[in-house]
Design a protein around this motif. Structure first.
Motif, PDB file in Angstrom:
ATOM      1  N   PHE A 135       0.999  -1.374  -0.063  1.00 16.29           N
ATOM      2  CA  PHE A 135      -0.214  -0.008  -0.032  1.00 16.29           C
ATOM      3  C   PHE A 135       0.481   1.110   0.055  1.00 16.29           C
ATOM      4  CE2 PHE A 135      -2.467  -3.572   2.710  1.00 16.29           C
ATOM      5  CZ  PHE A 135      -3.011  -3.854   1.341  1.00 16.29           C
ATOM      6  N   PHE A 136      -0.218   1.996  -1.146  1.00 16.56           N
ATOM      7  CA  PHE A 136       1.212   3.974  -0.942  1.00 16.56           C
ATOM      8  C   PHE A 136       0.427   4.373  -0.407  1.00 16.56           C
ATOM      9  CE2 PHE A 136       2.131   0.127  -3.971  1.00 16.56           C
ATOM     10  CZ  PHE A 136       3.822   0.133  -4.070  1.00 16.56           C
ATOM     11  N   ARG A 193       1.881  10.062  -2.526  1.00 13.09           N
ATOM     12  CA  ARG A 193       3.250   9.994  -3.159  1.00 13.09           C
ATOM     13  C   ARG A 193       4.289   9.281  -3.537  1.00 13.09           C
ATOM     14  NH1 ARG A 193       6.161  15.540   0.357  1.00 13.09           N
ATOM     15  NH2 ARG A 193       4.162  16.863   0.248  1.00 13.09           N
ATOM     16  N   GLY A 194       3.372   7.671  -3.432  1.00 11.15           N
ATOM     17  CA  GLY A 194       4.235   7.156  -3.937  1.00 11.15           C
ATOM     18  C   GLY A 194       5.111   6.227  -2.967  1.00 11.15           C
ATOM     19  N   ASN A 195       5.055   7.012  -1.614  1.00  7.81           N
ATOM     20  CA  ASN A 195       5.685   6.077  -0.274  1.00  7.81           C
ATOM     21  C   ASN A 195       5.009   4.865   0.011  1.00  7.81           C
ATOM     22  OD1 ASN A 195       7.403   7.987  -0.936  1.00  7.81           O
ATOM     23  ND2 ASN A 195       6.159   9.317   0.588  1.00  7.81           N
ATOM     24  N   VAL A 196       6.240   4.091   0.663  1.00  3.58           N
ATOM     25  CA  VAL A 196       5.236   2.597   1.201  1.00  3.58           C
ATOM     26  C   VAL A 196       4.842   2.961   2.323  1.00  3.58           C
ATOM     27  CG1 VAL A 196       5.428   0.076   2.107  1.00  3.58           C
ATOM     28  CG2 VAL A 196       6.588   1.258  -0.330  1.00  3.58           C
ATOM     29  N   ALA A 197       3.179   2.775   2.188  1.00  2.00           N
ATOM     30  CA  ALA A 197       2.636   3.193   3.458  1.00  2.00           C
ATOM     31  C   ALA A 197       2.232   1.879   4.602  1.00  2.00           C
ATOM     32  CB  ALA A 197       0.779   3.739   3.713  1.00  2.00           C
ATOM     33  N   GLY A 198       2.568   0.620   3.667  1.00  2.00           N
ATOM     34  CA  GLY A 198       1.735  -0.642   4.458  1.00  2.00           C
ATOM     35  C   GLY A 198       2.404  -1.892   3.997  1.00  2.00           C
ATOM     36  N   ASP A 199       1.913  -3.025   4.161  1.00  2.00           N
ATOM     37  CA  ASP A 199       2.249  -4.032   3.646  1.00  2.00           C
ATOM     38  C   ASP A 199       0.988  -5.326   4.173  1.00  2.00           C
ATOM     39  OD1 ASP A 199       3.777  -5.435   4.870  1.00  2.00           O
ATOM     40  OD2 ASP A 199       5.515  -5.813   3.305  1.00  2.00           O
ATOM     41  N   VAL A 200       0.503  -6.349   3.228  1.00  2.00           N
ATOM     42  CA  VAL A 200       0.020  -7.521   3.895  1.00  2.00           C
ATOM     43  C   VAL A 200       0.043  -8.107   3.697  1.00  2.00           C
ATOM     44  CG1 VAL A 200      -2.507  -8.771   4.235  1.00  2.00           C
ATOM     45  CG2 VAL A 200      -2.185  -6.428   4.665  1.00  2.00           C
ATOM     46  N   PRO A 258      -4.010   3.609  -2.838  1.00  2.00           N
ATOM     47  CA  PRO A 258      -3.110   3.153  -3.324  1.00  2.00           C
ATOM     48  C   PRO A 258      -2.242   2.014  -3.515  1.00  2.00           C
ATOM     49  CG  PRO A 258      -2.262   5.502  -3.907  1.00  2.00           C
ATOM     50  CD  PRO A 258      -3.147   4.993  -2.448  1.00  2.00           C
ATOM     51  N   HIS A 259      -3.004   0.583  -4.411  1.00  4.16           N
ATOM     52  CA  HIS A 259      -2.090  -0.540  -4.378  1.00  4.16           C
ATOM     53  C   HIS A 259      -1.268  -1.550  -5.052  1.00  4.16           C
ATOM     54  CE1 HIS A 259      -6.264  -0.885  -4.686  1.00  4.16           C
ATOM     55  NE2 HIS A 259      -5.989  -2.262  -5.540  1.00  4.16           N
ATOM     56  N   SER A 260      -0.134  -2.642  -4.745  1.00  5.45           N
ATOM     57  CA  SER A 260      -0.142  -3.096  -5.756  1.00  5.45           C
ATOM     58  C   SER A 260      -0.463  -4.675  -4.977  1.00  5.45           C
ATOM     59  CB  SER A 260       1.004  -2.795  -6.558  1.00  5.45           C
ATOM     60  OG  SER A 260       1.352  -4.181  -7.642  1.00  5.45           O
ATOM     61  N   LEU A 261      -0.570  -5.512  -6.208  1.00  8.75           N
ATOM     62  CA  LEU A 261      -0.154  -6.637  -5.433  1.00  8.75           C
ATOM     63  C   LEU A 261       1.322  -7.485  -6.606  1.00  8.75           C
ATOM     64  CD1 LEU A 261      -1.193  -9.930  -4.393  1.00  8.75           C
ATOM     65  CD2 LEU A 261      -2.517 -10.343  -6.405  1.00  8.75           C
ATOM     66  N   ILE A 262       2.492  -8.361  -5.510  1.00 15.58           N
ATOM     67  CA  ILE A 262       3.204  -8.815  -5.969  1.00 15.58           C
ATOM     68  C   ILE A 262       3.538 -10.257  -5.542  1.00 15.58           C
ATOM     69  CG2 ILE A 262       5.984  -8.941  -5.482  1.00 15.58           C
ATOM     70  CD1 ILE A 262       5.753  -6.274  -4.833  1.00 15.58           C
ATOM     71  N   VAL A 263       3.002 -10.887  -6.246  1.00 10.75           N
ATOM     72  CA  VAL A 263       2.916 -12.770  -6.127  1.00 10.75           C
ATOM     73  C   VAL A 263       4.256 -13.448  -5.849  1.00 10.75           C
ATOM     74  CG1 VAL A 263       2.363 -14.669  -7.551  1.00 10.75           C
ATOM     75  CG2 VAL A 263       1.573 -12.589  -7.739  1.00 10.75           C
ATOM     76  N   TYR A 264       4.616 -14.780  -4.920  1.00 15.21           N
ATOM     77  CA  TYR A 264       5.769 -14.921  -4.553  1.00 15.21           C
ATOM     78  C   TYR A 264       5.969 -16.210  -5.598  1.00 15.21           C
ATOM     79  CZ  TYR A 264       7.158 -11.037  -1.224  1.00 15.21           C
ATOM     80  OH  TYR A 264       7.260  -9.890   0.126  1.00 15.21           O
ATOM     81  N   SER A 265       4.821 -16.970  -5.621  1.00 18.52           N
ATOM     82  CA  SER A 265       4.693 -18.462  -5.973  1.00 18.52           C
ATOM     83  C   SER A 265       4.714 -18.146  -7.878  1.00 18.52           C
ATOM     84  CB  SER A 265       3.482 -19.230  -5.546  1.00 18.52           C
ATOM     85  OG  SER A 265       2.359 -18.288  -5.544  1.00 18.52           O
ATOM     86  N   PRO A 266       5.208 -19.460  -7.933  1.00 20.24           N
ATOM     87  CA  PRO A 266       4.632 -19.429  -9.563  1.00 20.24           C
ATOM     88  C   PRO A 266       3.554 -19.090 -10.399  1.00 20.24           C
ATOM     89  CG  PRO A 266       6.286 -21.169  -8.449  1.00 20.24           C
ATOM     90  CD  PRO A 266       5.002 -20.686  -7.391  1.00 20.24           C
ATOM     91  N   TYR A 267       1.824 -19.279  -9.605  1.00 24.26           N
ATOM     92  CA  TYR A 267       0.905 -18.809  -9.264  1.00 24.26           C
ATOM     93  C   TYR A 267       0.591 -18.548  -8.555  1.00 24.26           C
ATOM     94  CZ  TYR A 267      -1.154 -23.795  -8.815  1.00 24.26           C
ATOM     95  OH  TYR A 267      -1.084 -24.865  -8.005  1.00 24.26           O
TER      96      TYR A 267
END
Length: 217
Positions: A91-92, A95-102, A122-131
């Motif tokens: 989560f941002f 201004r695009g600074n990171v505000a936290g994550d889950v 604002p948020h973005s998902l990052i996937v760690y596993s192959p899918y």
């Protein structure tokens, strides 16, 4: 069990074509297989009949290398249930600074499997596993113009740039995992506190332990 009947809307996007839809393991496997044919490295099946529906509900498969550009939905909350795989929502601030994550994983893991994201965050998902496979629900009607990409949100075109984004945010920050924050309203009812909400298996185990203490069980 027969596969869900669908209609192709665009590359990587299908719409349910049944009066009483259900989503099974074979449908999940179909989405995962179709990821490689999708330009976004994602494949989804929309369960709602129309874009004008008040509830927009879909199942989405993500490739581990997909880039989910930071965005937010104006005045509309959404919920995300991680069914398979592992990932992290970042989560941002404005201004695009990171505000936290889950961090997220399936129910069987020790990570939260559910996340509710407030509108305008604002948020973005990052996937760690192959899918990964998720169940996502949002407020309708669907209007493409309601999804906003902040000016600082990079519209990466190359795989190298997308990989750099994932490397930058996959390791940091790492917000401590904590149980769902809520207030008790009645003997049987609790309400999550405002903001980002995450729920893990431990939270549901606690609720189950409270059942026998209530009058109506």
């Amino acid at each position: 069990m027969n596969k869900l009947k669908t209609t192709l809307l665009s590359p990587g996007v299908w719409k349910n074509a049944e009066a009483f839809p259900r989503f099974s393991l074979s449908d999940e496997q179909f989405c995962v297989e179709e990821v490689k044919n999708s330009p976004t490295k994602r494949a989804r099946v929309c369960m709602h009949p129309e874009q004008s529906d008040r509830m927009q509900e879909m199942f989405i498969a993500f490739d581990g290398a997909t880039y989910v550009r930071p965005s937010f939905h104006k005045d509309k909350d959404e919920s995300f249930h991680m069914m398979e795989g592992f990932g992290k929502y970042v989560f941002f601030d404005d201004r695009g600074n990171v505000a936290g994550d889950v961090r997220l994983g399936p129910y069987e893991s020790d990570l939260p499997f559910y996340c509710r994201i407030p509108g305008n965050l604002p948020h973005s998902l990052i996937v760690y596993s192959p899918y990964a496979v998720a169940h996502e629900v949002g407020t309708g009607p669907f209007e493409k113009s309601n999804t906003h990409f902040p000016a600082w949100s990079p519209d990466y075109q190359s795989d190298a740039d997308q990989d750099a984004f994932r490397r930058k945010y996959s390791a940091q920050p790492v917000t401590a995992i904590k149980g769902c924050q809520y207030e008790r309203l009645t003997e049987e009812m609790c309400r999550a506190k405002p903001g980002v909400v995450s729920v893990g298996r431990a939270d549901l185990e606690y609720l189950k332990s409270e059942v026998h203490k209530t009058t109506r069980k």
